[in-house]
Design a protein around this motif. Structure first.
Motif, PDB file in Angstrom:
ATOM      1  N   ARG A 235      34.226  19.698  -2.396  1.00  0.00           N
ATOM      2  CA  ARG A 235      33.339  20.860  -2.340  1.00  0.00           C
ATOM      3  C   ARG A 235      31.905  20.536  -2.744  1.00  0.00           C
ATOM      4  NH1 ARG A 235      32.417  23.820  -7.137  1.00  0.00           N
ATOM      5  NH2 ARG A 235      33.354  22.856  -8.978  1.00  0.00           N
TER       6      ARG A 235
ATOM      7  N   ASP B  93      37.807  19.459  -5.788  1.00  0.00           N
ATOM      8  CA  ASP B  93      36.587  19.581  -6.591  1.00  0.00           C
ATOM      9  C   ASP B  93      35.531  18.589  -6.124  1.00  0.00           C
ATOM     10  OD1 ASP B  93      35.143  20.718  -8.839  1.00  0.00           O
ATOM     11  OD2 ASP B  93      35.436  18.788  -9.825  1.00  0.00           O
TER      12      ASP B  93
ATOM     13  N   GLU C 162      36.520  24.780  -1.673  1.00  0.00           N
ATOM     14  CA  GLU C 162      36.169  25.789  -2.677  1.00  0.00           C
ATOM     15  C   GLU C 162      37.315  26.792  -2.835  1.00  0.00           C
ATOM     16  OE1 GLU C 162      34.213  27.299  -5.632  1.00  0.00           O
ATOM     17  OE2 GLU C 162      33.024  25.918  -4.399  1.00  0.00           O
TER      18      GLU C 162
ATOM     19  N   ALA D  20      43.551  19.836  -6.935  1.00  0.00           N
ATOM     20  CA  ALA D  20      42.347  20.348  -7.585  1.00  0.00           C
ATOM     21  C   ALA D  20      41.259  19.296  -7.737  1.00  0.00           C
ATOM     22  CB  ALA D  20      42.710  20.916  -8.957  1.00  0.00           C
TER      23      ALA D  20
ATOM     24  N   SER E 270      42.926  27.072  -9.608  1.00  0.00           N
ATOM     25  CA  SER E 270      42.483  27.573 -10.914  1.00  0.00           C
ATOM     26  C   SER E 270      43.254  28.826 -11.309  1.00  0.00           C
ATOM     27  CB  SER E 270      40.984  27.864 -10.896  1.00  0.00           C
ATOM     28  OG  SER E 270      40.250  26.673 -10.753  1.00  0.00           O
TER      29      SER E 270
ATOM     30  N   CYS F 138      40.051  25.197  -4.806  1.00  0.00           N
ATOM     31  CA  CYS F 138      39.731  25.156  -6.246  1.00  0.00           C
ATOM     32  C   CYS F 138      40.013  26.504  -6.906  1.00  0.00           C
ATOM     33  CB  CYS F 138      38.264  24.779  -6.450  1.00  0.00           C
ATOM     34  SG  CYS F 138      37.890  23.040  -6.130  1.00  0.00           S
TER      35      CYS F 138
ATOM     36  N   THR G  14      39.388  18.945 -15.627  1.00  0.00           N
ATOM     37  CA  THR G  14      38.266  18.949 -14.665  1.00  0.00           C
ATOM     38  C   THR G  14      36.973  18.342 -15.343  1.00  0.00           C
ATOM     39  OG1 THR G  14      38.234  21.371 -15.137  1.00  0.00           O
ATOM     40  CG2 THR G  14      38.780  20.665 -12.946  1.00  0.00           C
TER      41      THR G  14
END
Length: 698
Positions: A122, A119, A135, A115, A142, A138, A4
């Motif tokens: 969001r 990301d 969100e 992801a 995660s 994510c 990320t």
């Protein structure tokens, strides 16, 4: 699991003539300029373009069928979870028929495709429903990643292959990527005893929370009582009945006193913010020690181009010694400029540098940024980039109409990157214009990484470039300042790193490589943006087609090189402070005391009492122990420019070599090996330092 910045006039004219034979984005009729489809798309207000998608089915955000509306994020999460379970079973099965690294990379790709895209959505999507759904995605991914990072069975399978070899024949690339996966595992503490692993998770969660809190505090305005300011300054800043809010440094304000007042107020120590920073540094150190590293810097630099904090300090200290006299020359020049423009004293203070550097550059260039902007329409710059890439790599930027529902805002443009023989290499979504609610930062997002598929085809990369340029209107296109042009070139350097890479595994595709190497292609593009031969191919008045006069082009490039030593010295100071903060603990001093000590030793402008600059430096969160990467990447990029492109910035031979030796490998090969292959020499500390010093003399 996922992750990320002079040649002859005759040559300049010949270069433009050569470019003209390749493509003619400009034509003149009664002094009116016309554009190619690429230039037209970026120079036209979006509402003026016909929407022909009314009779077409929604293709979904980014062309992802599940994202025809925001609820599709939940479908993507479910699909990723199901695919993950299957891949985990394959990774641990006795009868596995594929390389373990292939399974791990497909697992990584499955997670990253959700992801990475979520990301971006969001932070950039204007619709709150999409933002909230992204969100949630994510958070969900995660949590799944955290679960995988503590999965003993898949860790054991990978460790066995690294130690004893795989059941399928592997090569050096397979082994490197497998070791990178293992490093990610051990960074997450999987090899620790249960009690230490719980402590690792606790520390990691605290670090994430503290980082978020610190970043929020970096942007918070300073509130002071109105009575604390002299009466003639009380109404300069935002005020209410009793208080004054200072929301920035006012670096470009013409008044020395107002800049000083803003500096002192905005950087006044905030006890809570400094406590958060100290807790963040302490927790990072404890986490690093928990997983076997001497300091957080040792953990952060493992596997980078620099590799160790000791190498970083050798590089920075060597640069500091050679840079000092050149920086002093810059500051002496600034003192003369300040006095000649009515400065209140001869000393140069931290609140003076940006203002008087700007004045000096404008005087050399003879025109300010606003006067130059008509020669740098966004459409013209895009055509210039496309022509440059065609010359260097044989690829073109082609405007591609997006499908209905594919974009998140009508002012976003889609480009296909097309090679003259290889076809489409990937797609770039350009989210380049200011709009309400959009983050004020220039950055590159990977939406989908490239990788070799089992079918023999290649999964083409998809990226987003986000900038904050003035939008076009019905009267004129988006007009860029020289600094904006440089930023545009920089971000396209990142994008082309992704587009031109052809890695076997997406885990190491494009910019998925060490931070101090990931910036090399983007910083190299800044050298092209500051070369008058390159600028002369597209610097044309947006309305008349008139070329920016050659003498002004030369002056512009000269002005942009001014104060290179003092600017570099400031970055050097930041980098050394970052290393000190992430070195041995406890620090033995407060963060402010250490700041004052480092600034007084490494920067020509001394520390100002009762200020705490570090509490506003958000890069400590994202670039902890890696802020030096800016300077090291610039040193490598400078050496590549000097050796390979300075004589001819349009060289196909060197462009092809750069693609083959550097860009195509991403993080699949150690960065020092790639640099040595490109330059035919080892990137020693002395050579890198000398490259930066040479930059200050150009």
């Amino acid at each position: 699991m996922y992750q990320t910045r002079m040649f002859s006039r005759k040559f300049a004219k010949n270069a433009f003539k050569r470019w003209g034979s390749l493509s003619r984005p400009w034509s003149w009729s009664r002094n009116v300029s016309t554009w190619s489809p690429l230039g037209t798309a970026f120079n036209t207000k979006p509402e003026q373009r016909l929407n022909l998608s009314f009779d077409r089915e929604c293709v979904g955000l980014f062309g992802i069928p599940q994202l025809k509306d925001y609820t599709g994020f939940y479908l993507l999460q479910e699909g990723a979870c199901n695919a993950t379970e299957e891949l985990v079973r394959e990774a641990t099965a006795r009868g596995r028929t594929r390389k373990i690294v292939e399974v791990f990379d497909q697992l990584s790709d499955t997670l990253c495709q959700v992801a990475d895209m979520a990301d971006f959505v969001r932070v950039a999507h204007p619709d709150d429903q999409y933002v909230n759904a992204a969100e949630d995605a994510c958070v969900s991914i995660s949590a799944l990643v955290e679960k995988l990072n503590t999965n003993i069975d898949i860790h054991r399978s990978l460790k066995h292959v690294i130690t004893h070899g795989d059941i399928v024949e592997t090569d050096a690339i397979d082994k490197r990527v497998a070791e990178l996966f293992m490093f990610d595992f051990e960074q997450s503490g999987i090899h620790l005893a249960e009690d230490k692993r719980r402590r690792f998770v606790e520390l990691n969660e605290r670090i994430l929370m503290l980082g978020t809190q610190f970043m929020q505090g970096c942007q918070k305005p300073t509130t002071v009582s109105r009575n604390m300011l002299p009466k003639h300054l009380q109404y300069v800043f935002h005020t209410d009945k009793h208080d004054v809010q200072v929301q920035g440094l006012f670096s470009d304000h013409h008044s020395d006193l107002i800049r000083e007042a803003a500096y002192m107020a905005y950087l006044h120590p905030d006890q809570r913010q400094m406590e958060i920073l100290e807790l963040l540094l302490t927790d990072r150190h404890q986490l690093a020690r928990l997983v076997g590293f001497e300091t957080y810097a040792h953990r952060a630099l493992n596997g980078t181009l620099a590799n160790t904090p000791e190498n970083v300090r050798q590089f920075l200290d060597g640069l500091a010694d050679k840079l000092q006299p050149k920086a002093e020359e810059d500051f002496e020049h600034l003192r003369k400029v300040k006095l000649s423009h009515g400065g209140t004293d001869r000393d140069i203070h931290p609140w003076d540098t940006a203002y008087y550097c700007g004045i000096s550059r404008n005087e050399v260039c003879e025109l300010g940024s606003i006067d130059l902007s008509p020669y740098f329409s966004l459409g013209g710059c895009m055509e210039g980039l496309s022509m440059l890439f065609r010359s260097l790599y044989g690829v073109s930027l082609e405007y591609t109409p997006a499908g209905y529902g594919e974009l998140w805002s009508p002012d976003v443009h889609k480009l296909s990157v097309t090679h003259e023989t290889e076809g489409i290499l990937g797609y770039i979504y350009c989210d380049l214009f200011e709009r309400g609610g959009k983050p004020h930062q220039d950055c590159h997002f990977t939406i989908r990484g490239g990788r070799q598929m089992e079918s023999g085809t290649y999964q083409n990369p998809v990226v987003v470039l986000m900038l904050n340029l003035p939008p076009p209107n019905r009267a004129k296109p988006s007009l860029l300042t020289p600094a904006m042009v440089e930023n545009l070139f920089h971000e396209f350097g990142h994008a082309m790193h992704s587009m031109l890479g052809r890695t076997r595994y997406q885990h190491v595709t494009g910019t998925r490589c060490p931070t101090d190497f990931a910036e090399v292609p983007s910083v190299l593009m800044e050298y092209f943006a500051n070369d008058y031969r390159v600028l002369s191919t597209f610097a044309r008045h947006w309305k008349t087609g008139e070329a920016l006069p050659e003498n002004l082009l030369n002056r512009l490039c000269q002005a942009k090189q001014m104060f290179a030593a003092s600017d570099m010295q400031l970055q050097l100071f930041y980098s050394i402070l970052d290393q000190e903060y992430h070195g041995k603990h406890p620090l033995g001093k407060t963060t402010t005391e250490l700041l004052a000590e480092v600034q007084n030793q490494y920067y020509s402008i001394p520390y100002v009492k009762d200020t705490a600059w570090q509490q506003r430096f958000g890069h400590f969160v994202g670039y902890g122990a890696k802020y030096y990467s800016y300077l090291m990447s610039r040193a490598v990029a400078s050496r590549i420019w000097q050796h390979c492109f300075k004589d001819d910035p349009f060289s196909r031979t060197m462009g092809q070599r750069f693609r083959e030796q550097v860009l195509s490998h991403g993080g699949g090969v150690s960065p020092d090996v790639l640099v040595e292959a490109m330059l035919s020499e080892q990137p020693t500390t002395d050579r890198l330092v000398q490259s930066l010093i040479d930059d200050t003399q150009n």
